[in-house]
Each structure stands twice: as structure tokens, then as C-alpha cells.
Design a protein around this motif. Structure first.
Motif, PDB file in Angstrom:
ATOM      1  N   ARG A  13       0.812  -1.223   0.000  1.00 54.40           N
ATOM      2  CA  ARG A  13       0.000   0.000   0.000  1.00 54.40           C
ATOM      3  C   ARG A  13       0.845   1.272   0.000  1.00 54.40           C
ATOM      4  O   ARG A  13       0.334   2.366  -0.252  1.00 54.40           O
ATOM      5  N   HIS A  17       2.511   4.762  -7.030  1.00 56.46           N
ATOM      6  CA  HIS A  17       1.606   4.232  -8.050  1.00 56.46           C
ATOM      7  C   HIS A  17       2.246   4.182  -9.436  1.00 56.46           C
ATOM      8  O   HIS A  17       2.023   3.236 -10.204  1.00 56.46           O
ATOM      9  N   THR A  66      -7.203  -3.505  -6.398  1.00 56.37           N
ATOM     10  CA  THR A  66      -6.381  -2.362  -6.804  1.00 56.37           C
ATOM     11  C   THR A  66      -7.144  -1.471  -7.777  1.00 56.37           C
ATOM     12  O   THR A  66      -7.073  -0.238  -7.692  1.00 56.37           O
ATOM     13  N   TYR A  67      -7.879  -2.090  -8.678  1.00 57.76           N
ATOM     14  CA  TYR A  67      -8.692  -1.315  -9.615  1.00 57.76           C
ATOM     15  C   TYR A  67      -9.717  -0.465  -8.862  1.00 57.76           C
ATOM     16  O   TYR A  67      -9.808   0.752  -9.064  1.00 57.76           O
ATOM     17  N   ASN A  70      -8.470   2.526  -6.806  1.00 58.92           N
ATOM     18  CA  ASN A  70      -7.888   3.671  -7.505  1.00 58.92           C
ATOM     19  C   ASN A  70      -8.875   4.368  -8.434  1.00 58.92           C
ATOM     20  O   ASN A  70      -8.471   5.112  -9.331  1.00 58.92           O
ATOM     21  N   GLU A  72     -11.700   7.148  -9.450  1.00 60.27           N
ATOM     22  CA  GLU A  72     -11.779   8.580  -9.149  1.00 60.27           C
ATOM     23  C   GLU A  72     -12.816   8.839  -8.054  1.00 60.27           C
ATOM     24  O   GLU A  72     -13.955   8.376  -8.149  1.00 60.27           O
ATOM     25  N   GLU A  81       0.151  12.252  -9.265  1.00 61.71           N
ATOM     26  CA  GLU A  81      -0.407  11.133  -8.515  1.00 61.71           C
ATOM     27  C   GLU A  81      -1.707  10.640  -9.141  1.00 61.71           C
ATOM     28  O   GLU A  81      -1.944   9.424  -9.258  1.00 61.71           O
ATOM     29  N   ARG A  85      -2.425   6.966 -10.728  1.00 61.88           N
ATOM     30  CA  ARG A  85      -3.536   6.120 -10.280  1.00 61.88           C
ATOM     31  C   ARG A  85      -4.344   5.621 -11.476  1.00 61.88           C
ATOM     32  O   ARG A  85      -4.753   4.458 -11.514  1.00 61.88           O
ATOM     33  N   ARG A  86      -4.588   6.511 -12.434  1.00 64.56           N
ATOM     34  CA  ARG A  86      -5.350   6.096 -13.610  1.00 64.56           C
ATOM     35  C   ARG A  86      -4.585   5.044 -14.416  1.00 64.56           C
ATOM     36  O   ARG A  86      -5.173   4.072 -14.912  1.00 64.56           O
ATOM     37  N   LYS A  89      -4.807   1.763 -12.436  1.00 59.90           N
ATOM     38  CA  LYS A  89      -6.173   1.242 -12.494  1.00 59.90           C
ATOM     39  C   LYS A  89      -6.452   0.592 -13.838  1.00 59.90           C
ATOM     40  O   LYS A  89      -6.993  -0.528 -13.910  1.00 59.90           O
TER      41      LYS A  89
END
Length: 279
Positions: A13, A17, A66-67, A70, A72, A81, A85-86, A89
Motif C-alpha cells: 500500500r 503508483h 487495486t482497480y 484507484n 476517481e 499522482e 492512479r489512472r 487502475k
């Protein structure tokens, strides 16, 4: 050990990312082809797709977590960041879409319909278009209707179809040559469709029938009187013909010779064809 390394990475964690997405990304088929001679087109494709499916099956729960973790939550942001994340994801979604799982397909379709940014919309559309079925065709239709007045966004629409791993990709690409939004006189459209197919879809371009090579040579001959520099750049996709098996070598060489035999061929295309055959 490989799967457990992926599992440990997904469970960290505190991981950055952007770095995590890089770690979990497999080498492309084109990169793998550079490591082999002769290039095993089908072997590389089968192995890479098989590994992606194996990862998805073994780590379904971790990839899904994880998907979902992350997605929105604060609206669209363009911070480093948020961009990372996108990317992470969508990487996880790409693995999960290997499973052909209706639940995952529904997630992908939901992302396509509800995403607040082009990155997520295009990623979901590409995954849907990669798999046979009505969802992909319907999503492509919806995307076109929504963005048909934006020529730059339509370049993505063409490229997604040109790089699809579906068996009927060449037929679809050939059909798109007659689409109202496509023009051989528009360099961006040429690169987004013909260039994307021949340069970013190895398994379909290098089909053992030689149809991909013939398609490219036909387009080069059409383009040469219109824009010889673009025609020559596209023709370079046949230049490394000696790196492939003897069957593909014969097919690629034949297309180079066919281009070279054209009367009034431009200096640009002549130079590429002649040097490729001589090398």
C-alpha cells in the motif's frame, strides 16, 4: 515466483503508483520481437497473452481490489499522482479483461460510460474493442457519435480499431479506409489507421497469409503520389524482412519488389525499397 512477486507488489500500500504500474507492465510484443531472430510472431503473441491471462486468474482478487481502490473519488485531476492512479487502475482492468468475465466486462463498460476523463474512456474502449462481442462494437459506435466533430479524438478511435487483437482487424481496417472521417490526404489519419496497424499490431500485420504486407504495399502505392515522405515512412515497416522466418521473408520481399517496380515511383519510396532489398 513471478506471480508471487506481482502479488507482493499489489499488496504494498505504500508503493508509488507510477512505479507500481511500471513494475506490473509486461514488455510489448514489439520489444520481445527485438530479442529474437527469426522473430516468432505467433509464439510471442500466444506467450504474452497466455501470461496475462495466467496473471489475471491467479491474482483476480488483488487486481480487482487495486482497480476499485484507484477509482476517481474527487473528480478529474491532472496531478502526477492522479495520472499514476489512472495508469495503474487501467493496467489492472486490462489484465482482468483477459478473463472474459461478465462482471469485469460490466465494470469496463461502466467505466466507458461514466468516466470523467478521456484517458479512462479510451482505455475502456480499447479493452472492449479488443474482444469479439456486441459491447465493443456498440461502444465504438457511441464514441464516434459523441466525438465525430473532434478530429484529434477520432484519431484515437481509428487507432483503437487498428491495434485490436481481434482476428478480423484487417477487414475492419480496410473498411475504415472508406469511412467519411478518413482521408489518405490527412497525415494524422494515415498514421492513426494504417500506421497503427502496421507498426503496433504485430500479430495481425504479420499474418502468415501476407495480407497485412499486401495491404501496406497497396496503401504505399496509393500514397506515394500524394505524400511520398509518408509513403516512404510506412514502407520502412517492411525493411526488417530478413529478421523473420523464410516464409514471411518471401512475402515481405515480394511486396518491396512490387513497390519498386512501379513506374514513376517517388525518390523517397524508391530509396527505402531499394535499400531494404539490398540490405
Amino acid at each position: 515466483g513471478f506471480i508471487e512477486a506481482f502479488r507482493a507488489a499489489l499488496a504494498d500500500r505504500s508503493a508509488d503508483h507510477s512505479l507500481l504500474a511500471e513494475v506490473l507492465t509486461l514488455p510489448s510484443e514489439s520489444y520481445l520481437a527485438e530479442q529474437r531472430e527469426p522473430v516468432d510472431v505467433e509464439g510471442i503473441h500466444r506467450s504474452r497473452e497466455g501470461l496475462k491471462t495466467h496473471i489475471a486468474r491467479a491474482l483476480r482478487a488483488e487486481l480487482l481490489a487495486t482497480y476499485l481502490g484507484n477509482t476517481e473519488t474527487r473528480g478529474f485531476e491532472i496531478t502526477p499522482e492522479a495520472i499514476a492512479r489512472r495508469r495503474l487502475k487501467n493496467l489492472c482492468l486490462g489484465y482482468l479483461m483477459q478473463l472474459g468475465d461478465p462482471e469485469v466486462t460490466a465494470l469496463c463498460l461502466g467505466q466507458f460510460q461514466a468516466a470523467s476523463n478521456m484517458t479512462d474512456v479510451v482505455a475502456a474502449l480499447a479493452f472492449l474493442a479488443d474482444h469479439p462481442g456486441p459491447q465493443g462494437d456498440e461502444a465504438l459506435g457511441v464514441f464516434y457519435q459523441r466525438w465525430r466533430s473532434d478530429t484529434l479524438v477520432l484519431d484515437k478511435w481509428f487507432s483503437i480499431q487498428a491495434t485490436s487483437k481481434r482476428p478480423d482487424t484487417l477487414e475492419r481496417v480496410t473498411g475504415l479506409l472508406g469511412h467519411p472521417a478518413f482521408s489518405l490526404r490527412n497525415p494524422n489519419k494515415v498514421y492513426s489507421l494504417i500506421g497503427a496497424f502496421s507498426g503496433s499490431n504485430p500479430v495481425r500485420f504479420h499474418d502468415p497469409s501476407g495480407r497485412g504486407y499486401r495491404f501496406l504495399a497497396d496503401r504505399v502505392l496509393e500514397l506515394d503520389p500524394l505524400n511520398s515522405q509518408i509513403a516512404a515512412r510506412l514502407l520502412r515497416r517492411l525493411a526488417p524482412w530478413r529478421r523473420y522466418d523464410s516464409h514471411r521473408q518471401d512475402l515481405m520481399r515480394a511486396e518491396l519488389e512490387r513497390v519498386l517496380s512501379r513506374e514513376a515511383l517517388s525518390k523517397d519510396s524508391y530509396e527505402v525499397a531499394s535499400r531494404s532489398l539490398a540490405s
